[in-house]
Design a protein around this motif. Structure first.
Motif, PDB file in Angstrom:
ATOM      1  N   VAL A 122       0.832  -1.201   0.000  1.00 20.86           N
ATOM      2  CA  VAL A 122       0.000   0.000   0.000  1.00 20.86           C
ATOM      3  C   VAL A 122       0.867   1.251   0.000  1.00 20.86           C
ATOM      4  O   VAL A 122       0.613   2.219  -0.738  1.00 20.86           O
ATOM      5  N   ILE A 123       1.919   1.233   0.819  1.00 29.43           N
ATOM      6  CA  ILE A 123       2.803   2.397   0.892  1.00 29.43           C
ATOM      7  C   ILE A 123       3.505   2.647  -0.438  1.00 29.43           C
ATOM      8  O   ILE A 123       3.545   3.781  -0.940  1.00 29.43           O
ATOM      9  N   PHE A 124       4.057   1.602  -1.048  1.00 29.45           N
ATOM     10  CA  PHE A 124       4.801   1.779  -2.298  1.00 29.45           C
ATOM     11  C   PHE A 124       3.897   2.279  -3.418  1.00 29.45           C
ATOM     12  O   PHE A 124       4.244   3.228  -4.134  1.00 29.45           O
ATOM     13  N   LEU A 125       2.751   1.641  -3.605  1.00 27.37           N
ATOM     14  CA  LEU A 125       1.873   2.016  -4.719  1.00 27.37           C
ATOM     15  C   LEU A 125       1.364   3.443  -4.568  1.00 27.37           C
ATOM     16  O   LEU A 125       1.386   4.228  -5.524  1.00 27.37           O
ATOM     17  N   ASN A 126       0.939   3.811  -3.353  1.00 28.00           N
ATOM     18  CA  ASN A 126       0.339   5.130  -3.180  1.00 28.00           C
ATOM     19  C   ASN A 126       1.371   6.231  -3.006  1.00 28.00           C
ATOM     20  O   ASN A 126       1.064   7.408  -3.229  1.00 28.00           O
ATOM     21  N   SER A 127       2.606   5.880  -2.630  1.00 28.07           N
ATOM     22  CA  SER A 127       3.647   6.900  -2.567  1.00 28.07           C
ATOM     23  C   SER A 127       3.985   7.418  -3.950  1.00 28.07           C
ATOM     24  O   SER A 127       4.397   8.585  -4.094  1.00 28.07           O
ATOM     25  N   LEU A 128       3.832   6.588  -4.959  1.00 27.71           N
ATOM     26  CA  LEU A 128       4.159   7.004  -6.318  1.00 27.71           C
ATOM     27  C   LEU A 128       2.901   7.305  -7.125  1.00 27.71           C
ATOM     28  O   LEU A 128       2.649   8.455  -7.504  1.00 27.71           O
ATOM     29  N   PHE A 129       2.100   6.297  -7.365  1.00 27.29           N
ATOM     30  CA  PHE A 129       0.962   6.484  -8.265  1.00 27.29           C
ATOM     31  C   PHE A 129      -0.274   6.998  -7.547  1.00 27.29           C
ATOM     32  O   PHE A 129      -1.128   7.627  -8.169  1.00 27.29           O
ATOM     33  N   GLY A 130      -0.378   6.759  -6.247  1.00 26.32           N
ATOM     34  CA  GLY A 130      -1.423   7.435  -5.493  1.00 26.32           C
ATOM     35  C   GLY A 130      -1.175   8.935  -5.451  1.00 26.32           C
ATOM     36  O   GLY A 130      -2.107   9.745  -5.545  1.00 26.32           O
ATOM     37  N   TYR A 131       0.104   9.307  -5.332  1.00 28.61           N
ATOM     38  CA  TYR A 131       0.468  10.734  -5.353  1.00 28.61           C
ATOM     39  C   TYR A 131       0.173  11.344  -6.720  1.00 28.61           C
ATOM     40  O   TYR A 131      -0.314  12.476  -6.832  1.00 28.61           O
ATOM     41  N   LEU A 132       0.456  10.577  -7.802  1.00 29.94           N
ATOM     42  CA  LEU A 132       0.133  11.056  -9.157  1.00 29.94           C
ATOM     43  C   LEU A 132      -1.368  11.284  -9.299  1.00 29.94           C
ATOM     44  O   LEU A 132      -1.806  12.286  -9.896  1.00 29.94           O
ATOM     45  N   SER A 133      -2.171  10.382  -8.748  1.00 27.52           N
ATOM     46  CA  SER A 133      -3.626  10.550  -8.797  1.00 27.52           C
ATOM     47  C   SER A 133      -4.055  11.800  -8.033  1.00 27.52           C
ATOM     48  O   SER A 133      -4.964  12.535  -8.470  1.00 27.52           O
ATOM     49  N   LEU A 134      -3.417  12.037  -6.897  1.00 22.90           N
ATOM     50  CA  LEU A 134      -3.724  13.247  -6.132  1.00 22.90           C
ATOM     51  C   LEU A 134      -3.409  14.494  -6.941  1.00 22.90           C
ATOM     52  O   LEU A 134      -4.193  15.468  -6.954  1.00 22.90           O
ATOM     53  N   LEU A 135      -2.261  14.519  -7.627  1.00 21.52           N
ATOM     54  CA  LEU A 135      -1.903  15.668  -8.452  1.00 21.52           C
ATOM     55  C   LEU A 135      -2.918  15.904  -9.574  1.00 21.52           C
ATOM     56  O   LEU A 135      -3.263  17.047  -9.894  1.00 21.52           O
ATOM     57  N   ILE A 136      -3.396  14.803 -10.169  1.00 20.25           N
ATOM     58  CA  ILE A 136      -4.400  14.931 -11.241  1.00 20.25           C
ATOM     59  C   ILE A 136      -5.666  15.576 -10.705  1.00 20.25           C
ATOM     60  O   ILE A 136      -6.233  16.499 -11.326  1.00 20.25           O
ATOM     61  N   LEU A 137      -6.133  15.121  -9.556  1.00 17.09           N
ATOM     62  CA  LEU A 137      -7.365  15.679  -8.981  1.00 17.09           C
ATOM     63  C   LEU A 137      -7.187  17.145  -8.604  1.00 17.09           C
ATOM     64  O   LEU A 137      -8.071  17.973  -8.837  1.00 17.09           O
ATOM     65  N   VAL A 138      -6.024  17.468  -7.992  1.00 16.88           N
ATOM     66  CA  VAL A 138      -5.781  18.863  -7.612  1.00 16.88           C
ATOM     67  C   VAL A 138      -5.720  19.759  -8.851  1.00 16.88           C
ATOM     68  O   VAL A 138      -6.266  20.875  -8.866  1.00 16.88           O
ATOM     69  N   LYS A 139      -5.079  19.273  -9.905  1.00 12.64           N
ATOM     70  CA  LYS A 139      -4.988  20.067 -11.136  1.00 12.64           C
ATOM     71  C   LYS A 139      -6.357  20.291 -11.751  1.00 12.64           C
ATOM     72  O   LYS A 139      -6.663  21.382 -12.243  1.00 12.64           O
ATOM     73  N   TRP A 140      -7.211  19.272 -11.741  1.00 10.53           N
ATOM     74  CA  TRP A 140      -8.561  19.436 -12.265  1.00 10.53           C
ATOM     75  C   TRP A 140      -9.359  20.444 -11.436  1.00 10.53           C
ATOM     76  O   TRP A 140     -10.112  21.244 -11.979  1.00 10.53           O
ATOM     77  N   CYS A 141      -9.204  20.365 -10.111  1.00  8.29           N
ATOM     78  CA  CYS A 141     -10.012  21.231  -9.240  1.00  8.29           C
ATOM     79  C   CYS A 141      -9.535  22.688  -9.271  1.00  8.29           C
ATOM     80  O   CYS A 141     -10.352  23.613  -9.163  1.00  8.29           O
ATOM     81  N   THR A 142      -8.249  22.901  -9.403  1.00  5.87           N
ATOM     82  CA  THR A 142      -7.709  24.264  -9.357  1.00  5.87           C
ATOM     83  C   THR A 142      -7.535  24.890 -10.721  1.00  5.87           C
ATOM     84  O   THR A 142      -7.351  26.110 -10.824  1.00  5.87           O
ATOM     85  N   GLY A 143      -7.548  24.087 -11.780  1.00  2.00           N
ATOM     86  CA  GLY A 143      -7.318  24.621 -13.119  1.00  2.00           C
ATOM     87  C   GLY A 143      -5.892  25.032 -13.352  1.00  2.00           C
ATOM     88  O   GLY A 143      -5.609  25.873 -14.223  1.00  2.00           O
ATOM     89  N   SER A 144      -4.953  24.446 -12.611  1.00  2.00           N
ATOM     90  CA  SER A 144      -3.547  24.796 -12.730  1.00  2.00           C
ATOM     91  C   SER A 144      -2.976  24.331 -14.071  1.00  2.00           C
ATOM     92  O   SER A 144      -3.468  23.382 -14.688  1.00  2.00           O
ATOM     93  N   GLN A 145      -1.923  25.028 -14.523  1.00  2.00           N
ATOM     94  CA  GLN A 145      -1.237  24.675 -15.763  1.00  2.00           C
ATOM     95  C   GLN A 145       0.054  23.899 -15.505  1.00  2.00           C
ATOM     96  O   GLN A 145       0.933  23.826 -16.363  1.00  2.00           O
ATOM     97  N   ALA A 146       0.191  23.319 -14.306  1.00  2.00           N
ATOM     98  CA  ALA A 146       1.410  22.595 -13.947  1.00  2.00           C
ATOM     99  C   ALA A 146       1.615  21.398 -14.868  1.00  2.00           C
ATOM    100  O   ALA A 146       0.655  20.748 -15.303  1.00  2.00           O
ATOM    101  N   ASP A 147       2.882  21.108 -15.148  1.00  2.00           N
ATOM    102  CA  ASP A 147       3.258  19.969 -15.991  1.00  2.00           C
ATOM    103  C   ASP A 147       3.507  18.767 -15.084  1.00  2.00           C
ATOM    104  O   ASP A 147       4.530  18.689 -14.407  1.00  2.00           O
ATOM    105  N   LEU A 148       2.566  17.824 -15.085  1.00  2.00           N
ATOM    106  CA  LEU A 148       2.680  16.664 -14.187  1.00  2.00           C
ATOM    107  C   LEU A 148       3.819  15.743 -14.602  1.00  2.00           C
ATOM    108  O   LEU A 148       4.394  15.055 -13.754  1.00  2.00           O
ATOM    109  N   TYR A 149       4.144  15.702 -15.897  1.00  2.00           N
ATOM    110  CA  TYR A 149       5.290  14.899 -16.324  1.00  2.00           C
ATOM    111  C   TYR A 149       6.571  15.415 -15.655  1.00  2.00           C
ATOM    112  O   TYR A 149       7.387  14.634 -15.145  1.00  2.00           O
ATOM    113  N   HIS A 150       6.726  16.733 -15.664  1.00  2.00           N
ATOM    114  CA  HIS A 150       7.910  17.337 -15.052  1.00  2.00           C
ATOM    115  C   HIS A 150       7.955  17.067 -13.558  1.00  2.00           C
ATOM    116  O   HIS A 150       9.012  16.741 -12.989  1.00  2.00           O
ATOM    117  N   VAL A 151       6.815  17.154 -12.906  1.00  2.00           N
ATOM    118  CA  VAL A 151       6.752  16.931 -11.454  1.00  2.00           C
ATOM    119  C   VAL A 151       7.184  15.507 -11.109  1.00  2.00           C
ATOM    120  O   VAL A 151       8.007  15.287 -10.209  1.00  2.00           O
TER     121      VAL A 151
END
Length: 817
Positions: free
Chosen positions: A583-612
């Motif tokens: 659980v820790i390994f999967l969510n530390s990487l791809f759970g965090y990526l999912s969190l970034l996707i949701l935050v970007k959708w909610c805030t309308g940010s132009q951040a580059d998730l690939y770069h992050v």
């Protein structure tokens, strides 16, 4: 923990609890007891005579008798089919019959049928011979009417004369006879007969070579085709007359006729005799026709009488053979005059089985009852799920990968929803979804009719998955509404678009761009995106991010189910050293990526998730700058990266060493508890646990754990990438649908010609049906299948069990169908 333990059990979540039982059956009630158990269908017998061959078992003679009866019944069925008779309707009730009486009846019917077929074959052979004789008499008369031959006949004879250097100047014997106009016909003879048309050319060539051209071959096609008794097909034949001279030529011709299967018949030269023989042949043919018709009516009547009871007799022979095959699996105790059987049954079925055994004791008037008691077993029990017509198809999808281990968490519970939904993500078009739904509803509406018919393999698979198809189509309609696609055409179903032209003079919003002037479209994709310059980048980004979210969610569900498995089997080692680090390994990487996707959708940010994500590994302490989505993101990334690095050795090292320590303690006698883990003999008895412990091999356990850990780490990356097929298939389906709509239908509709429009409509309908509704459906189905078998089930599902296969007459009927 207590809350989880007190949760109500789900019917399909885990397989039925099984128990190992032993039966001690008196010999006089054994047959009836096994028959009643076959009707109940809830006991799986264990073969106690596996070391014996089928011919060394107790009831081998009874099995042979049942097999012989089945052979006779198949013979009756073939005869009914060959006669072209339809099976008569089943009567409301048929009287019961004993096996011995049925055996006698079948022997009598077979003897009667064989005798009738033999007589009919003889009559048919005589009839064919007379029919051929009649044709030969009619056709050969045309060759024998004239007392002399015409010039055309002489020309034909000249062409058939065999000549070489030795005989170049010498006319053939037959030619000399013909030139003398047959003044003395004593030297010229003929043979008349009939042969299959397919053999005529080779037959004539062989005659010519054998007689060195000293013959005249005349032929004529027979007026009627003749029935071949062996193949039961009509055969076209040719009547021939061969003129020759000499006894040696006659012998050769007769041998060639025999070799080619030609039937020769004597035709008198005298016209009066020919007429007299023809009348006699016609008279005998009429009599034989009457006799043959009477024989066929009698045979059809007998076959109809047999067909009236055939289905019941077939079922009876099949069930009796199954009963004796099962009795052969029991151990015969000669001293106590009883049979001993062992097997598995669900715990809920114990009462029903005992009632069936008591009824068998009473009906057989046995003085001794049947003993039924529970025993301990070393091997793991079989897996049994109680399914219905709706859940059975989803259970079959899971079982095709592997049958669940006994009491293991069953993926079919979640597959009922996740499988059709992931299919719909790839197939999202509510127009195509409606077409699938109509097809599925037709299968369900004709369920009672189709279930009683014999279907082809494809139709049987389609009918079996009718409820899967219903859910797939419903979810496809839902996803199609989300994508706002109806045969690739957007609709303003939920109101007007949130975008409008940039200014009042805007004439083409597709080229100059749009501006947002009100709240977002209430449901799904705004229809104005379709056809705009930003359509493909927008939809690609949306579907790609959505695929990652769905994939991470389903993989987390699989890991959570591994916790429930470990908790159910009381394996704290698996919880501490597999579930938690995974659980820790999967969510530390791809759970965090999912969190970034949701935050970007909610805030309308132009951040580059690939770069992050890339620089989270390459430069974890570097400032994010304009790619920062929330406060404390840099610190959180470092923490998550450290947790992911710690989780890998956490999965790899502790479990093998703890297992080794527990093994050493058990071996030294300090503890005697059974080590319950998902990796080692969970369901084994205490007696076998010690034996398994003595076979403990630390290197094998460590290598296995290392492979499992590496597989999970690499799989976390590859499996997440594999979920991108949801985006790829959805994009392919949408683009294909757009191409067929714009480049076929709209292009054809642009012509002011009804023929071109109809052709375009036909091509569009064909492409939609066979490419989008059939090939794309199959493609999306297979990809959804892979996502469940590999990406989802590998997180928790072992699938190394075996199915519960009870002795059941109902299963025998299903296998026969």
């Amino acid at each position: 923990m207590e809350y989880i333990d007190n949760m109500p059990p789900m019917d399909l979540m885990r397989s039925e609890k099984m128990t190992f039982v032993q039966l001690i059956i008196p010999f006089e009630s054994a047959h009836r007891a096994v028959t009643y158990l076959g009707q109940l269908g809830l006991l799986q017998f264990r073969d106690l005579n596996a070391e014996k061959s089928p011919f060394q078992r107790t009831f081998v003679n009874q099995v042979k008798r049942c097999a012989e009866m089945s052979r006779k019944l198949r013979y009756f069925k073939d005869q009914i089919h060959k006669a072209g008779l339809l099976p008569p309707p089943l009567p409301a009730s048929q009287p019961d019959i004993e096996l011995e009486e049925l055996e006698i009846q079948l022997a009598e019917h077979e003897h009667e049928l064989i005798e009738m077929n033999a007589n009919s074959e003889k009559l048919r052979q005589s009839y064919n011979e007379l029919l051929e004789f009649k044709m030969v008499l009619q056709k050969a008369s045309g060759f024998l009417v004239s007392s002399s031959h015409t010039t055309d006949q002489e020309t034909e004879l000249d062409e058939n004369v065999y000549s070489n250097d030795n005989h170049a100047d010498t006319a053939s014997l037959l030619e000399q006879e013909m030139r003398s106009e047959l003044s003395n016909q004593s030297g010229v003879r003929f043979i008349s007969g009939i042969i299959c048309k397919s053999k005529v050319v080779q037959f004539e060539r062989m005659l010519f070579r054998a007689t060195r051209g000293n013959m005249l071959f005349n032929q004529a096609v027979a007026d009627d085709e003749i029935l071949d008794p062996s193949s039961n097909e009509m055969v076209e034949k040719v009547v021939f007359v061969v003129f020759f001279s000499g006894e040696q030529a006659r012998t050769k011709i007769l041998k060639i006729c025999e070799a080619f299967g030609a039937n020769c018949y004597p035709v008198p030269e005298d016209t009066t005799k020919r007429r007299q023989i023809t009348q006699e042949v016609l008279s005998r043919l009429s009599e034989l026709e009457t006799t043959l018709d009477a024989g066929l009516r009698h045979r059809d009547k007998a076959l109809t009488s047999i067909g009236y009871h055939l289905t019941k007799w077939i079922n009876m022979a099949k069930t009796q053979k199954a009963v004796y095959d099962t009795l052969n699996m029991l151990n015969f105790d000669v001293t106590k005059k009883c049979l001993v059987g062992e097997g598995w049954c669900p715990i809920f079925a114990k009462t029903k089985i005992q009632e069936a055994l008591q009824r068998a004791t009473f009906d057989s008037s046995s003085q001794v009852g049947i003993i039924f008691h529970v025993m301990d077993a070393v091997e793991s029990p079989p897996t049994y799920f109680r399914t219905n017509s709706f859940t059975n198809a989803f259970q079959e999808i899971v079982d095709a990968y592997g049958v669940a281990k006994y009491q293991e968490a069953n993926p079919a519970v979640y597959t009922i929803v996740t499988f059709p939904f992931l299919f719909a993500v790839m197939f999202g078009d509510w127009g195509h979804g409606i077409c699938l739904l109509l097809g599925a509803l037709v299968l369900i509406a004709r369920e009672s009719k189709l279930s009683s018919q014999k279907l082809g393999s494809f139709m049987e698979m389609l009918f079996g998955g009718r409820y899967v198809l219903v859910l797939m189509s419903i979810f496809s309609i839902y996803c199609g509404l989300l994508y706002n696609e109806f045969f690739s055409v957007p609709f303003h179903i939920f109101g007007e678009s949130a975008y409008k032209c940039r200014d009042a003079t805007c004439s083409d919003a597709r080229t100059v761009g749009l501006v947002k002037y009100k709240d977002p479209y209430p449901f799904g994709v705004d229809p104005s995106w379709r056809g705009s310059r930003s359509e493909l980048p927008f939809l690609n980004s949306l579907k790609m991010k959505m695929s990652i979210l769905l994939g991470v969610a389903q993989m987390n569900l699989g890991i959570i189910l591994s916790y429930f498995n470990a908790h159910f089997f009381s394996s704290s080692i698996d919880i501490k050293y597999q579930f938690i680090p995974q659980v820790i390994f999967l969510n530390s990487l791809f759970g965090y990526l999912s969190l970034l996707i949701l935050v970007k959708w909610c805030t309308g940010s132009q951040a580059d998730l690939y770069h992050v994500m890339i620089y989270m590994f390459l430069s974890p302490f570097e400032a994010l700058g304009e790619n920062r989505l929330f406060w404390g993101q840099s610190v959180l990334q470092v923490i998550l990266l450290l947790l992911a690095l710690v989780a890998v050795p956490w999965m790899l090292f502790p479990k093998p060493f703890i297992l080794k320590r527990l093994h050493m303690e058990r071996f030294q006698g300090r503890t005697y508890g059974i080590l319950g883990t998902s990796e080692m003999g969970i369901d084994e008895e205490p007696g076998s646990a010690r034996q398994h412990a003595e076979e403990f091999n630390f290197s094998e356990v460590f290598v296995h754990q290392m492979i499992h850990s590496i597989e999970f780490v690499l799989g976390a990356v590859s499996n997440t990438a594999s979920y991108l097929r949801l985006w790829a298939l959805s994009l392919a389906h949408s683009e294909l649908s757009t191409v067929f709509y714009e480049k076929v239908l709209l292009l054809a509709w642009g012509y002011d010609n009804i023929v071109i429009r109809l052709v375009g409509l036909a091509v569009f309908a064909f492409a939609t049906t066979f490419i989008l509704l059939m090939m794309e459906t199959l493609s999306a189905f297979l990809h959804a299948l892979r996502l469940h078998w590999v990406e989802f089930q590998n997180k928790f599902y072992h699938g190394d069990g075996y199915k519960f296969k009870p002795f059941s007459f109902a299963l025998l009927a299903d296998d026969d169908d």
